[in-house]
Design a protein around this motif. Structure first.
Motif, PDB file in Angstrom:
ATOM      1  N   ASN A 169       0.829  -1.214   0.000  1.00 29.26           N
ATOM      2  CA  ASN A 169       0.000   0.000   0.000  1.00 29.26           C
ATOM      3  C   ASN A 169       0.857   1.255   0.000  1.00 29.26           C
ATOM      4  O   ASN A 169       0.546   2.241  -0.673  1.00 29.26           O
ATOM      5  CB  ASN A 169      -0.924   0.005   1.221  1.00 29.26           C
ATOM      6  CG  ASN A 169      -2.088  -0.959   1.068  1.00 29.26           C
ATOM      7  OD1 ASN A 169      -2.282  -1.532   0.009  1.00 29.26           O
ATOM      8  ND2 ASN A 169      -2.836  -1.152   2.129  1.00 29.26           N
ATOM      9  N   LYS A 184      -5.707   2.241   0.820  1.00 30.54           N
ATOM     10  CA  LYS A 184      -6.476   1.237   1.571  1.00 30.54           C
ATOM     11  C   LYS A 184      -7.955   1.315   1.228  1.00 30.54           C
ATOM     12  O   LYS A 184      -8.629   0.284   1.090  1.00 30.54           O
ATOM     13  CB  LYS A 184      -6.263   1.440   3.069  1.00 30.54           C
ATOM     14  CG  LYS A 184      -4.866   1.095   3.561  1.00 30.54           C
ATOM     15  CD  LYS A 184      -4.743   1.312   5.064  1.00 30.54           C
ATOM     16  CE  LYS A 184      -3.350   0.966   5.562  1.00 30.54           C
ATOM     17  NZ  LYS A 184      -3.193   1.214   7.019  1.00 30.54           N
ATOM     18  N   ASN A 188     -10.179  -1.665  -0.480  1.00 28.44           N
ATOM     19  CA  ASN A 188     -11.428  -2.147   0.126  1.00 28.44           C
ATOM     20  C   ASN A 188     -12.591  -2.043  -0.855  1.00 28.44           C
ATOM     21  O   ASN A 188     -13.442  -2.940  -0.927  1.00 28.44           O
ATOM     22  CB  ASN A 188     -11.742  -1.357   1.392  1.00 28.44           C
ATOM     23  CG  ASN A 188     -10.809  -1.702   2.537  1.00 28.44           C
ATOM     24  OD1 ASN A 188     -10.246  -2.798   2.584  1.00 28.44           O
ATOM     25  ND2 ASN A 188     -10.626  -0.775   3.467  1.00 28.44           N
ATOM     26  N   ARG A 199      -7.343  -9.628  -0.289  1.00 26.72           N
ATOM     27  CA  ARG A 199      -6.307  -9.108  -1.180  1.00 26.72           C
ATOM     28  C   ARG A 199      -5.684 -10.172  -2.082  1.00 26.72           C
ATOM     29  O   ARG A 199      -5.502  -9.935  -3.280  1.00 26.72           O
ATOM     30  CB  ARG A 199      -5.229  -8.412  -0.339  1.00 26.72           C
ATOM     31  CG  ARG A 199      -4.226  -7.591  -1.160  1.00 26.72           C
ATOM     32  CD  ARG A 199      -3.137  -7.049  -0.246  1.00 26.72           C
ATOM     33  NE  ARG A 199      -2.217  -6.157  -0.928  1.00 26.72           N
ATOM     34  CZ  ARG A 199      -2.235  -4.826  -0.855  1.00 26.72           C
ATOM     35  NH1 ARG A 199      -3.149  -4.228  -0.127  1.00 26.72           N
ATOM     36  NH2 ARG A 199      -1.348  -4.085  -1.497  1.00 26.72           N
TER      37      ARG A 199
END
Length: 213
Positions: A169, A184, A188, A199
């Motif tokens: 990330n 993030k 999501n 993931r």
């Protein structure tokens, strides 16, 4: 300090990994275990930041340990170590909630880095494991252009492509010049929109549908 419970059925591997990790200033092996049941007990007792778990152990295997940790100590992150990336338990372990998956031929530096990434909330997948996931979900969809469904924003597609290439990330945030929190959120949203199970499954989806080659 990142606290670690280490589980492996081979004493020489446990001792070697304990010495390796103990040499890092920010890593601390608080307990070791030689089988799956003992691993779960140690995790529940010590509540470490990361459980470094061998895939094949007596009693409970790595996937079963991961599932039990998820039930009994959900805040503990599980990082799987295995000898072979083509083990049939690869997908079950990831489905059970493992945050990462490495083969034992990884370097000490890469292992320490992976533990830090997982402890910080990230995910780590060995390149060989990513290839195995792609093989498990089937061959790539034969299309001249990426098979991207409607509803994904351009930024989400960019994020998906970089995540599928193995970037963390933080690395994706640097590449796209956005905050890590934004990445993030994109991840999501992608998991929700594509209806995938976490993931690792997101990575497999991207490869299968030609988002990356």
């Amino acid at each position: 300090m990142i606290r670690i419970v280490l589980a492996d059925d081979q004493a020489v591997v446990r001792d070697g990994l304990s010495m390796l990790l103990g040499a890092a200033d920010d890593l601390d092996v608080v307990a070791t275990a030689s089988d799956g049941s003992a691993a779960v007990d140690a995790v529940v007792r010590w509540t470490p930041d990361v459980a470094l778990v061998d895939l094949r152990m007596p009693g409970l295997d790595g996937a079963q340990v991961t599932a039990e940790v998820g039930r009994q100590a959900p805040d503990v992150r599980v990082l799987i170590l295995t000898t072979y990336a083509d083990d049939d338990a690869v997908l079950p372990a990831l489905r059970a909630g493992a945050a990462g998956y490495l083969t034992k031929d990884t370097t000490g530096e890469a292992l320490c880095s992976a533990i830090r990434t997982v402890a910080a909330g990230g995910s780590v997948l060995d390149a060989a494991v990513q290839q195995r996931l792609v093989a498990l979900v089937g061959p790539p969809v034969p299309a001249p252009e990426p098979d991207i469904p409607d509803g994904l924003t351009t930024r989400e597609v960019d994020t998906l492509r970089l995540v599928a290439q193995g970037l963390s990330n933080q690395q994706v945030a640097t590449r796209l010049v956005v905050s890590e929190a934004t990445v993030k959120t994109h991840v999501n949203h992608l998991i929700s929109k594509l209806a995938v199970d976490g993931r690792p499954a997101l990575v497999a989806w991207a490869w299968r549908h030609g988002v990356v080659h």
